[in-house]
Design a protein around this motif. Structure first.
Motif, PDB file in Angstrom:
ATOM      1  N   GLY A  62       0.827  -1.202   0.000  1.00  0.00           N
ATOM      2  CA  GLY A  62       0.000   0.000   0.000  1.00  0.00           C
ATOM      3  C   GLY A  62       0.863   1.253   0.000  1.00  0.00           C
ATOM      4  N   LEU A  63       0.441   2.241  -0.761  1.00  0.00           N
ATOM      5  CA  LEU A  63       1.093   3.555  -0.764  1.00  0.00           C
ATOM      6  C   LEU A  63       0.011   4.584  -0.457  1.00  0.00           C
ATOM      7  N   ILE A  64       0.067   5.167   0.729  1.00  0.00           N
ATOM      8  CA  ILE A  64      -0.970   6.083   1.196  1.00  0.00           C
ATOM      9  C   ILE A  64      -0.369   7.486   1.294  1.00  0.00           C
ATOM     10  N   VAL A  65      -0.835   8.394   0.426  1.00  0.00           N
ATOM     11  CA  VAL A  65      -0.280   9.747   0.354  1.00  0.00           C
ATOM     12  C   VAL A  65      -1.385  10.766   0.562  1.00  0.00           C
ATOM     13  N   ALA A  66      -0.985  12.022   0.686  1.00  0.00           N
ATOM     14  CA  ALA A  66      -1.962  13.084   0.943  1.00  0.00           C
ATOM     15  C   ALA A  66      -2.745  13.454  -0.312  1.00  0.00           C
ATOM     16  N   ASP A  67      -2.049  13.636  -1.444  1.00  0.00           N
ATOM     17  CA  ASP A  67      -2.720  14.127  -2.649  1.00  0.00           C
ATOM     18  C   ASP A  67      -1.852  13.840  -3.863  1.00  0.00           C
ATOM     19  N   ILE A  68      -2.277  12.932  -4.703  1.00  0.00           N
ATOM     20  CA  ILE A  68      -1.487  12.551  -5.874  1.00  0.00           C
ATOM     21  C   ILE A  68      -1.391  13.701  -6.870  1.00  0.00           C
ATOM     22  N   GLN A  69      -2.260  14.708  -6.767  1.00  0.00           N
ATOM     23  CA  GLN A  69      -2.154  15.867  -7.652  1.00  0.00           C
ATOM     24  C   GLN A  69      -0.947  16.734  -7.308  1.00  0.00           C
ATOM     25  N   ASN A  70      -0.446  16.596  -6.103  1.00  0.00           N
ATOM     26  CA  ASN A  70       0.756  17.328  -5.702  1.00  0.00           C
ATOM     27  C   ASN A  70       1.949  16.754  -6.452  1.00  0.00           C
ATOM     28  N   PRO A  71       2.686  17.578  -7.216  1.00  0.00           N
ATOM     29  CA  PRO A  71       3.832  17.063  -7.974  1.00  0.00           C
ATOM     30  C   PRO A  71       4.838  16.314  -7.106  1.00  0.00           C
ATOM     31  N   PHE A  72       4.955  16.698  -5.854  1.00  0.00           N
ATOM     32  CA  PHE A  72       5.857  15.998  -4.936  1.00  0.00           C
ATOM     33  C   PHE A  72       5.497  14.522  -4.867  1.00  0.00           C
ATOM     34  N   PHE A  73       4.219  14.221  -4.682  1.00  0.00           N
ATOM     35  CA  PHE A  73       3.807  12.835  -4.536  1.00  0.00           C
ATOM     36  C   PHE A  73       3.791  12.091  -5.866  1.00  0.00           C
ATOM     37  N   ALA A  74       3.580  12.791  -6.969  1.00  0.00           N
ATOM     38  CA  ALA A  74       3.572  12.126  -8.273  1.00  0.00           C
ATOM     39  C   ALA A  74       4.914  11.469  -8.565  1.00  0.00           C
ATOM     40  N   SER A  75       5.999  12.211  -8.371  1.00  0.00           N
ATOM     41  CA  SER A  75       7.326  11.664  -8.610  1.00  0.00           C
ATOM     42  C   SER A  75       7.665  10.575  -7.605  1.00  0.00           C
ATOM     43  N   LEU A  76       7.272  10.784  -6.361  1.00  0.00           N
ATOM     44  CA  LEU A  76       7.533   9.799  -5.316  1.00  0.00           C
ATOM     45  C   LEU A  76       6.820   8.483  -5.620  1.00  0.00           C
ATOM     46  N   CYS A  77       5.560   8.589  -6.057  1.00  0.00           N
ATOM     47  CA  CYS A  77       4.791   7.382  -6.382  1.00  0.00           C
ATOM     48  C   CYS A  77       5.442   6.590  -7.509  1.00  0.00           C
ATOM     49  N   ARG A  78       5.966   7.295  -8.500  1.00  0.00           N
ATOM     50  CA  ARG A  78       6.625   6.615  -9.600  1.00  0.00           C
ATOM     51  C   ARG A  78       7.816   5.800  -9.095  1.00  0.00           C
ATOM     52  N   ALA A  79       8.568   6.384  -8.181  1.00  0.00           N
ATOM     53  CA  ALA A  79       9.740   5.694  -7.644  1.00  0.00           C
ATOM     54  C   ALA A  79       9.336   4.448  -6.869  1.00  0.00           C
ATOM     55  N   VAL A  80       8.290   4.559  -6.044  1.00  0.00           N
ATOM     56  CA  VAL A  80       7.825   3.404  -5.273  1.00  0.00           C
ATOM     57  C   VAL A  80       7.373   2.287  -6.211  1.00  0.00           C
ATOM     58  N   GLU A  81       6.654   2.651  -7.268  1.00  0.00           N
ATOM     59  CA  GLU A  81       6.200   1.632  -8.216  1.00  0.00           C
ATOM     60  C   GLU A  81       7.375   0.957  -8.912  1.00  0.00           C
TER      61      GLU A  81
END
Length: 329
Positions: A62-81
């Motif tokens: 599971g990857l639980i973040v605040a807001d995928i629209q935030n560019p910070f989390f978009a790049s982070l999510c890509r790395a986790v995947e």
């Protein structure tokens, strides 16, 4: 590649490798470390179906973040995947919108789905009172926010120091009436507000409280807040925002009012985005190592899954001040 190949390379029995993979006790620390090193070197991943049957855990994290629209989390999510794919796992992505109730529901969902592990950017409420039993239920890594109350792996940047550095940069260039916009529900927003105030204290200057605004970290809220600031009879001479979403709304409000940057108003923000470098003038930012945060968190999680008894770690990565022309530099 099979377990016996790992055993041969490590010079141990297949039973020992199996015990290491399943997280069982009774393996000497030096042997366990050697086996884990070989597993990493040989890029070995156990058969997913067999692993799930043995552990009763799924092959998802599971990857639980605040807001995928935030560019910070978009790049982070890509790395986790990317890390998950390298380990033959899939990722279940959840957005909390900094809402504790949504966060509780998603954490419960991860448990019901028998997720093998969780990477979590906690809400402020959870970060302030993080129960140890939550970290004990499932392998977990905390990202972006520091927590209190529990021993759990985490990957963060020093938000206080980064905000202090960015604010000091503006103060050193003569700006005194700096408006600060900070996410109201997040630990990062709170820490960056603290760094903002520390920079003023270091300079022996008292910030104007009415120019320090706590608000939801959304683009629309950033736009509305800056529009109001610029309509004042005594508008600020500089604006600092604590996130990329707030920055987008704030800068749009500046353009709507046809205010010249930096001649009439300086501007700086957290989070590097494509537009911050391409706009004229280019925007001074704190660049966070977003991909590295996600990559490090993913790697830490899979180490925790393989070895639940390993000591917890906090990794603090460095941010970088990118000085551009939006502050008149």
């Amino acid at each position: 590649m099979r377990i016996k190949d790992i055993a041969a390379a490590a010079g141990v029995s297949t039973a020992t490798v199996s015990r290491v993979l399943s997280g069982k006790q009774h393996v000497r620390p030096e042997v366990q470390e050697k086996v884990l090193d070989v597993i990493k070197e040989m890029n070995y991943s156990p058969n997913r179906a067999a692993r799930s049957l043995r552990s009763k855990k799924s092959s998802s994290i599971g990857l639980i973040v605040a807001d995928i629209q935030n560019p910070f989390f978009a790049s982070l999510c890509r790395a986790v995947e990317d890390v998950a794919q390298d380990n033959n796992f899939s990722v279940i992505l959840c957005n909390t919108d900094e809402n504790p109730e949504k966060e509780r529901n998603y954490l419960e969902l991860m448990q019901n789905e028998n997720a093998a592990g969780i990477i979590l950017a906690p809400t402020g409420q959870l970060a302030d009172h993080f129960p140890q039993q939550l970290a004990d239920v499932c392998p977990m890594v905390i990202i972006d926010r520091k927590i209190t109350g529990a021993a759990v792996d985490s990957v963060v940047i020093d938000n206080v120091t980064a905000a202090q550095q960015l604010t000091s940069h503006m103060l050193q260039h003569g700006y005194r009436r700096i408006a600060g916009l900070f996410g109201v529900h997040s630990v990062t927003g709170r820490d960056r507000r603290r760094g903002f105030n520390l920079a003023f204290a270091d300079a022996g200057i008292v910030p104007e409280e009415e120019l320090i605004i706590d608000l939801p970290a959304r683009e629309a809220d950033g736009h509305a807040a800056v529009s109001r600031l610029l309509e004042r009879s005594d508008p600020p001479d500089a604006i600092l925002t604590s996130s990329g979403l707030l920055a987008g709304g704030a800068f749009r409000a500046i353009r709507d009012k046809e205010i010249a940057v930096p001649e009439q108003l300086a501007f700086a923000t957290f989070d590097e985005s494509p537009w911050t470098a391409m706009t004229r003038p280019a925007i001074t930012v704190i660049e966070q190592p977003t991909y590295a945060i996600g990559q490090t968190a993913g790697e830490m999680l899979f180490k925790r899954i393989l070895d639940p008894t390993r000591p917890t770690r906090q990794v603090v990565l460095s941010s970088r001040l990118l000085v551009r022309h939006s502050c008149g530099c």
